[in-house]
Design a protein around this motif. Structure first.
Motif, mmCIF file in Angstrom:
data_model
loop_
_atom_site.group_PDB
_atom_site.id
_atom_site.type_symbol
_atom_site.label_atom_id
_atom_site.label_comp_id
_atom_site.label_asym_id
_atom_site.label_seq_id
_atom_site.Cartn_x
_atom_site.Cartn_y
_atom_site.Cartn_z
ATOM 1 N N TRP A 50 -94.296 -11.554 9.545
ATOM 2 C CA TRP A 50 -94.008 -11.553 10.985
ATOM 3 C C TRP A 50 -94.874 -12.573 11.719
ATOM 4 C CZ3 TRP A 50 -97.855 -9.311 14.427
ATOM 5 C CH2 TRP A 50 -97.546 -9.507 15.770
ATOM 6 N N ARG A 70 -96.350 -15.198 10.554
ATOM 7 C CA ARG A 70 -95.976 -16.568 10.180
ATOM 8 C C ARG A 70 -94.766 -17.030 10.977
ATOM 9 N NH1 ARG A 70 -94.749 -17.869 4.005
ATOM 10 N NH2 ARG A 70 -93.002 -16.460 4.396
ATOM 11 N N GLU A 71 -93.777 -16.154 11.107
ATOM 12 C CA GLU A 71 -92.592 -16.496 11.884
ATOM 13 C C GLU A 71 -92.966 -16.707 13.348
ATOM 14 O OE1 GLU A 71 -88.756 -17.648 11.673
ATOM 15 O OE2 GLU A 71 -89.895 -16.822 9.986
ATOM 16 N N SER A 72 -93.870 -15.881 13.851
ATOM 17 C CA SER A 72 -94.312 -16.002 15.243
ATOM 18 C C SER A 72 -95.028 -17.322 15.476
ATOM 19 C CB SER A 72 -95.243 -14.838 15.609
ATOM 20 O OG SER A 72 -94.573 -13.599 15.520
ATOM 21 N N GLU A 94 -94.501 -20.097 13.895
ATOM 22 C CA GLU A 94 -93.541 -21.196 13.889
ATOM 23 C C GLU A 94 -92.896 -21.343 15.260
ATOM 24 O OE1 GLU A 94 -90.756 -21.193 10.731
ATOM 25 O OE2 GLU A 94 -92.274 -21.366 9.163
ATOM 26 N N ARG A 102 -84.077 -10.118 13.001
ATOM 27 C CA ARG A 102 -84.284 -11.525 12.639
ATOM 28 C C ARG A 102 -85.216 -12.229 13.622
ATOM 29 N NH1 ARG A 102 -78.485 -11.226 11.354
ATOM 30 N NH2 ARG A 102 -78.363 -11.002 9.084
ATOM 31 N N PHE A 128 -88.470 -11.648 11.725
ATOM 32 C CA PHE A 128 -88.663 -12.169 10.373
ATOM 33 C C PHE A 128 -87.880 -13.435 10.052
ATOM 34 C CE2 PHE A 128 -89.750 -7.581 9.526
ATOM 35 C CZ PHE A 128 -91.101 -7.821 9.279
ATOM 36 N N GLY A 129 -87.123 -13.945 11.010
ATOM 37 C CA GLY A 129 -86.430 -15.205 10.791
ATOM 38 C C GLY A 129 -85.034 -15.029 10.208
#
Length: 332
Positions: free
Chosen positions: A192, A194-196, A198, A322, A325-326
């Protein structure tokens, strides 16, 4: 009233296995490469009694089994702590790294190219050409203390007490009581964040901070309930709720290896204390803006999960998750 919860524990478990966790064969290869490096360096130490490299220990997320899949070739796959003995207490980290790089090159001899050994601000990065794996070798000043205690040296020359062995023991003790779900919750939270990051490159939240937040909630519970490590959506909600409700203003101290009185309060916006070192606030570099940014991201994620619980269809629920988590979620 909320309808059926379309994204439940099993959905998140399947997603973790297919998209978050390091595949078993890759994890096995990482451990093999780390062990190979350790064995070669340790053999070298045995043949050179005056060598200042004392011992090596596997460390970091791979050793803790909290690593997640690497994206786009960035970052390292594994970490090794290299304990160095030196009489120069004022040694600079750049000097240590250059010396360690030369030793690694000597050990591998003609089997690798010089460009496979690259320096960062804290480690010697070694790239394995055959597998593409990357190992960071981090120097630790060793003064003979027990339990693999030693001192990391920051780029500005500050020495920080650490212990690879005690950090591993810290997480293993909790995993033994909680079960495999304990580390899986950590990996999902890492996915989570990591996605944030990005979406918001200014967001700061190191992996170690997430590990310690999970450890704290396992120890203390939240809102009258233990951390729900067997219900991943609930556990993630608990961690996010803790961040939002407390604003991360409440100091977190662990007493596995020292007494709470050993910690002195500071003015840092976030205070989460290293379980091995009572003088090391792992979030000491975070500003008030960093705290608010992380809290706001947690608040948005919490609201998103709440929206998903009321989604009328599974498709809409998955679309909502999504956002955390993308696009690969749920990994089907």
């Amino acid at each position: 009233m909320a309808g059926e919860r379309y994204v439940d524990h099993e959905v998140l478990k399947a997603f973790a296995q297919s998209k978050v966790n390091v595949p078993k064969e890759e994890a096995k290869e990482r451990r093999r490469q780390v062990n190979y490096l350790r064995e070669r360096l340790e053999d070298y130490i045995a043949d050179h009694p005056d060598f200042d490299l004392v011992k090596l220990r596997a460390s970091g997320s791979t050793a803790k089994h909290t690593a997640i899949r690497r994206r786009s070739g960035t970052g390292s796959d594994a970490d090794v702590a290299a304990y160095l003995r030196t009489t120069d207490t004022d040694i600079e980290v750049s000097t240590m790294l250059s010396w360690l790089r030369e030793r690694c090159i000597e050990v591998y001899g003609a089997t690798k190219e010089a460009e496979d050994f690259k320096l960062s601000d804290h480690a010697v990065g070694i790239t394995m050409r055959g597998s593409g794996l990357k190992i960071d070798v981090v120097p630790v000043l060793y003064t003979g203390e027990p339990d693999d205690r030693g001192y990391l040296v920051t780029s500005d020359g500050i020495k920080v007490l650490t212990s690879v062995t005690l950090h591993l023991q810290f997480i293993q003790t909790r995993k033994d009581k909680a079960g495999d779900g304990y580390r899986e919750v950590i990996r999902l939270l890492k996915a989570w964040i990591r996605e944030s990051k990005e979406a918001d490159p200014e967001l700061r939240c190191k992996s170690f901070l997430l590990e310690l937040l999970v450890a704290h909630l396992w120890d203390a519970g939240w809102n009258g309930k233990p951390l729900q490590v067997d219900d991943y959506p609930a556990a993630i909600e608990q961690v996010l709720s803790y961040i939002v409700r407390t604003g991360l203003r409440t100091p977190i101290v662990f007493t596995d290896y020292y007494k709470a009185e050993a910690v002195n309060a500071t003015a840092h916006p976030i205070q989460v204390w290293d379980p091995v070192n009572p003088e090391n606030n792992v979030a000491c570099g975070y500003t008030e803006q960093d705290r608010q940014r992380l809290m706001n991201h947690a608040k948005t994620a919490l609201e998103t999960i709440s929206m998903a619980a009321y989604a009328p269809t599974k498709s809409e629920a998955l679309d909502t998750w999504r956002e955390l988590f993308g696009p690969t979620f749920p990994g089907e």
